[in-house]
Design a protein around this motif. Structure first.
Motif: not given
Length: 272
Positions: A74-90
């Motif tokens: 097993a492994f864990d995934l730490d998922v984070r939305l760093v930055k978002a605007n109307r066109s893109t998500q990082h």
């Protein structure tokens, strides 16, 4: 014929949702010589992002840095939305096991792709039809057995003798799941790591090898892929340099109709 039961690839890349920390596990079916197939790891990370409730748009790029060996389990995934605007998500994703240090670090960009001017600059490489190309099955690693490789050019010779002038590292081949599965973004990111190491071709033998960093760029969204309705891609791969234990690799994944679906670049460690 597409399987109606859960595909081994989907089992291998399944994730369990959490708040910010998601869970996954390695698969014996997609095991390489000393660890999991890097393409399956990348696809698992991408699945967590696609399944995330905050996700918007389609994958535009995914970079996976393989920081440390990944153990079975097993492994864990730490998922984070760093930055978002109307066109893109990082996005940023960190994989850990047993609370230890980061084993894999990934960044991804998702985008809302809108109609625009379009021009396919690259030329379709063309190839002998899939049905007229013989399957390749000369590598014992478990993950290789999950794919149907059919080399049109540049079939590897792992039993040759290295020469003073290494052969061309270029390959052109058909790649599909051994049990057919419709091509989607997860398929593309896994298949972008399914090229055998270019150093194997150049040295004509298997040598210690491991992907350090893999980037995949997606040139088709979910609607485009659904319209293609395919279970295999035509792939080309090459390298530009092998130097002081590291070598690059670049590749293209095309639909049989001649549409460029994804491109990929990679840097890998080798010992030779």
């Amino acid at each position: 014929m597409l399987t109606k039961t859960p595909h081994l690839f989907d089992d291998a890349t399944q994730v369990t949702a959490g708040d910010s920390r998601w869970q996954g596990k390695t698969s014996e079916d997609y095991w390489a010589f000393v660890g999991p197939f890097g393409g399956a790891t990348a696809a698992t990370i991408l699945r967590a992002l696609i399944d995330h409730p905050q996700r918007s748009g389609d994958p535009l790029s995914l970079t996976v840095n393989y920081c440390a060996p990944i153990a079975a389990g097993a492994f864990d995934l730490d998922v984070r939305l760093v930055k978002a605007n109307r066109s893109t998500q990082h996005w940023c994703v960190e994989m850990t096991q047993g609370g230890s240090d980061v084993a894999t670090l990934a960044t991804a960009v998702f985008a809302e792709r809108r109609p625009s001017w379009s021009h396919p600059q690259a030329s379709f490489p063309g190839a002998k039809p899939y049905e007229q190309t013989l399957p390749y099955a000369k590598v014992a690693a478990a993950w290789v057995k999950q794919y149907d490789f059919r080399f049109v050019e540049g079939e590897p010779n792992f039993e040759g003798t290295p020469t003073s002038a290494p052969p061309n590292a270029y390959s052109k081949l058909w790649i599909g799941d051994r049990v057919p599965r419709k091509i989607d973004a997860l398929s593309l990111v896994a298949m972008s790591d399914a090229f055998f190491g270019r150093v194997f071709h150049a040295r004509r033998t298997l040598v210690p090898f491991g992907t350090v960093s893999l980037t995949t760029y997606f040139h088709a969204d979910a609607v485009d892929l659904a319209a293609e309705d395919i279970t295999r891609v035509l792939a080309v791969a090459d390298a530009k340099i092998f130097h002081k234990s590291y070598g690059d690799q670049n590749g293209e994944l095309w639909s049989p109709s001649g549409r460029l679906l994804a491109t990929t670049t990679q840097i890998a460690y080798f010992k030779a």
